[in-house]
Design an enzyme around this catalytic site. Structure first.
Site, PDB file in Angstrom:
ATOM      1  CD  GLU A  82      -2.913   0.729   2.502  1.00 38.06           C
ATOM      2  OE1 GLU A  82      -2.998  -0.365   3.110  1.00 38.06           O
ATOM      3  OE2 GLU A  82      -3.438   1.769   2.922  1.00 38.06           O
ATOM      4  CE  LYS A 271      -5.341  -1.895   7.042  1.00 35.32           C
ATOM      5  NZ  LYS A 271      -4.878  -1.187   5.840  1.00 35.32           N
ATOM      6  CG  ASP A 287       5.789 -13.994  14.885  1.00 34.91           C
ATOM      7  OD1 ASP A 287       4.774 -13.655  14.246  1.00 34.91           O
ATOM      8  OD2 ASP A 287       5.808 -14.953  15.681  1.00 34.91           O
ATOM      9  CG  HIS A 385      -5.150   5.798  -0.562  1.00 31.03           C
ATOM     10  ND1 HIS A 385      -5.867   4.728  -0.105  1.00 31.03           N
ATOM     11  CD2 HIS A 385      -4.276   6.088   0.415  1.00 31.03           C
ATOM     12  CE1 HIS A 385      -5.452   4.391   1.101  1.00 31.03           C
ATOM     13  NE2 HIS A 385      -4.496   5.204   1.437  1.00 31.03           N
TER      14      HIS A 385
HETATM   15  C1  MEV Z   1      -5.688   2.461   5.505  1.00 32.75           C
HETATM   16  O1  MEV Z   1      -4.818   1.395   5.221  1.00 32.75           O
HETATM   17  C2  MEV Z   1      -5.452   2.975   6.908  1.00 32.75           C
HETATM   18  C3  MEV Z   1      -6.408   4.068   7.358  1.00 32.75           C
HETATM   19  O2  MEV Z   1      -7.736   3.615   7.200  1.00 32.75           O
HETATM   20  C4  MEV Z   1      -6.120   4.371   8.791  1.00 32.75           C
HETATM   21  C5  MEV Z   1      -7.088   5.332   9.429  1.00 32.75           C
HETATM   22  O3  MEV Z   1      -8.261   5.405   9.015  1.00 32.75           O
HETATM   23  O4  MEV Z   1      -6.671   6.013  10.389  1.00 32.75           O
HETATM   24  C6  MEV Z   1      -6.275   5.285   6.496  1.00 32.75           C
END
Ligand code: MEV
Length: 433
Positions: A82, A271, A287, A385
């Site tokens: 990504e 995430k 790991d 993006h």
């Molecule tokens: C995308 O890989 C990660 C995000 O969704 C994290 C977030 O929303 O803070 C952009």
């Protein structure tokens, strides 16, 4: 139908394995050629690292730039698919250089090994008996790994816990081990295995499980960054143009507040943090599953699941970002030394200890998170993006050579990163020539 039950697949040679998989999945010659491209890792190495090897899965290895951590410069290797992850982390790291970069620290590399004892009649009596023999037990566990002692590691302590479960009360011993520059699973697993029978005997029960815990609460890394509003402000294509610093700080605090109050948002927020931490982990042969489970478990440790970072505004109006999470990584063991790419990535990271690597990863996580928040607080994640895809879009629209940058820049500026707009822009450029 072909079967996946293949007798002694591991004993078969590379070509034979490929042949079997080719039949099973109806692969073509091109597919086979792809699998046979081992890149920097040859078959023998890959085969030592995994079972039933038929190829290597490749990820682009990129570099996050600009990181200044505790006054030292770092290029951070990240393996991930990504592109915005490296872009976001590098962007924030670049801004942070103006305010002295990141301050980071890491706990000593203490891991927990668990021993489960069943059938204990009197918990307090068992606990007393175990703690009464603590010194001998620690010494015995240390004997399992004399090399660790030589490198300044070794068993540090032992705790006795009572856990109520659906199958009755269980006595659980935690062995606390300084694993030095290893991730530690092998050493800790060996140590708990060594003393489990004696623990059970002392407790008057029988031992069942003995294994490391990935909730490494004694092995946390922390990092902090302070950014002035002026550093955060800027031009955003798409819906907004120029957004002033105090307004961005305000917006970031808004989106952070949702993560702090709502598990649905906190999960995505985390995430984003793990986007960077995992990418460094993959690049350097760590790991990453252990890191993932430890991080999310810590996010809910003794409280509702929440964000792993914290944001506030200081008296001067600056945005203060902080991160804290367990990071169990090593410089030895696992794929760190066996994967040729990981070896190079580790050289690039330039870390001298597992603690230093943990600090670098914490900073990468914080930077990536703040980069994401800055985007989503202002214009949504799609624009950033898409900007990274602008060049691809320009190529798809037919741009060649110098036209690629010209088209990509214009559609990014306009915030209209679509093939149809790229085609129009390209036509305009061609007419002007
Ligand atoms: C995308 O890989 C990660 C995000 O969704 C994290 C977030 O929303 O803070 C952009």
């Amino acid at each position: 139908m072909p079967t996946s039950e293949i007798h002694k697949f591991y004993k078969k040679g590379f070509k034979e394995r490929l042949e079997i998989v080719k039949e099973f999945a109806s692969l073509g010659e091109e597919d086979l050629a792809t699998l046979q491209k081992f890149g920097a890792m040859d078959f023998e190495t890959a085969d030592r690292m995994n079972e039933n090897v038929i190829g290597t899965q490749q990820l682009p290895l990129g570099i996050a730039t600009n990181f200044l951590i505790n006054g030292k410069d770092y290029l951070i290797p990240m393996s991930v698919e990504e592109p915005s992850i490296i872009a976001a982390a590098s962007k924030i790291a670049g801004l942070a250089r103006n305010t002295g970069g990141f301050k980071a620290e890491a706990d000593k590399p203490i891991m927990i090994g668990q021993i489960q004892v069943l059938g204990v009649k009197d918990f307090e009596k068992a606990k007393k008996a175990i703690l009464g023999k603590k010194r001998e037990l620690l010494k015995k566990a240390d004997e399992f790994d004399p090399v660790l002692l030589k490198y300044g590691g070794g068993v540090k302590d032992l705790e006795v816990r009572k856990v109520e479960s659906k199958r009755g009360m269980m006595l659980v011993v935690h062995l606390l081990v300084n694993v030095s520059d290893a991730m530690g699973a092998n050493a800790v697993n060996g140590m708990v295995e060594t003393i489990a029978p004696e623990i059970a005997l002392l407790a008057g029960g029988k031992h069942r499980l003995f294994i490391i815990s990935n909730l490494a609460i004694y092995r946390k890394a922390r990092a902090k960054v302070v950014l002035t509003p002026g550093l955060l402000e800027g031009s955003f294509s798409g819906k907004c143009r120029f957004v002033k610093g105090p307004e961005i700080v305000e917006k970031i605090l808004d989106v952070y507040a949702l993560a702090a109050a709502d598990q649905f948002r906190a999960t995505t927020h985390n995430k984003g943090i793990m986007n960077a931490i995992d990418a460094v982990a993959v690049a350097t042969g760590q790991d990453w599953r252990a890191l993932e489970s430890g991080a999310h478990s810590f996010a809910a440790f003794g409280k509702n699941y929440g964000p792993l970072t914290k944001y506030s505004r200081d008296k001067e109006g600056n945005l203060v970002g902080e991160i804290e999470l367990p990071i169990a990584v090593g410089l030895v063991g696992g794929a760190v030394k066996t994967s040729p790419v990981a070896r190079v990535a580790m050289k690039i990271a330039g870390v001298k200890s597992a603690q230093e690597l943990a600090m670098v990863m914490a900073c990468a996580g914080l930077a990536e998170n703040l980069g994401s928040l800055r985007e989503i607080a202002v214009r949504g994640i799609r624009h950033g993006h898409m900007e990274l895809h602008a060049k691809n879009i320009a190529v798809i629209a037919g741009a060649k050579g110098e036209e690629i940058d010209a088209v990509a820049n214009q559609i990014s500026r306009e915030g209209n990163i679509t093939v149809s707009r790229a085609k129009d822009v390209l036509e305009g450029i061609k007419k002007e020539k």
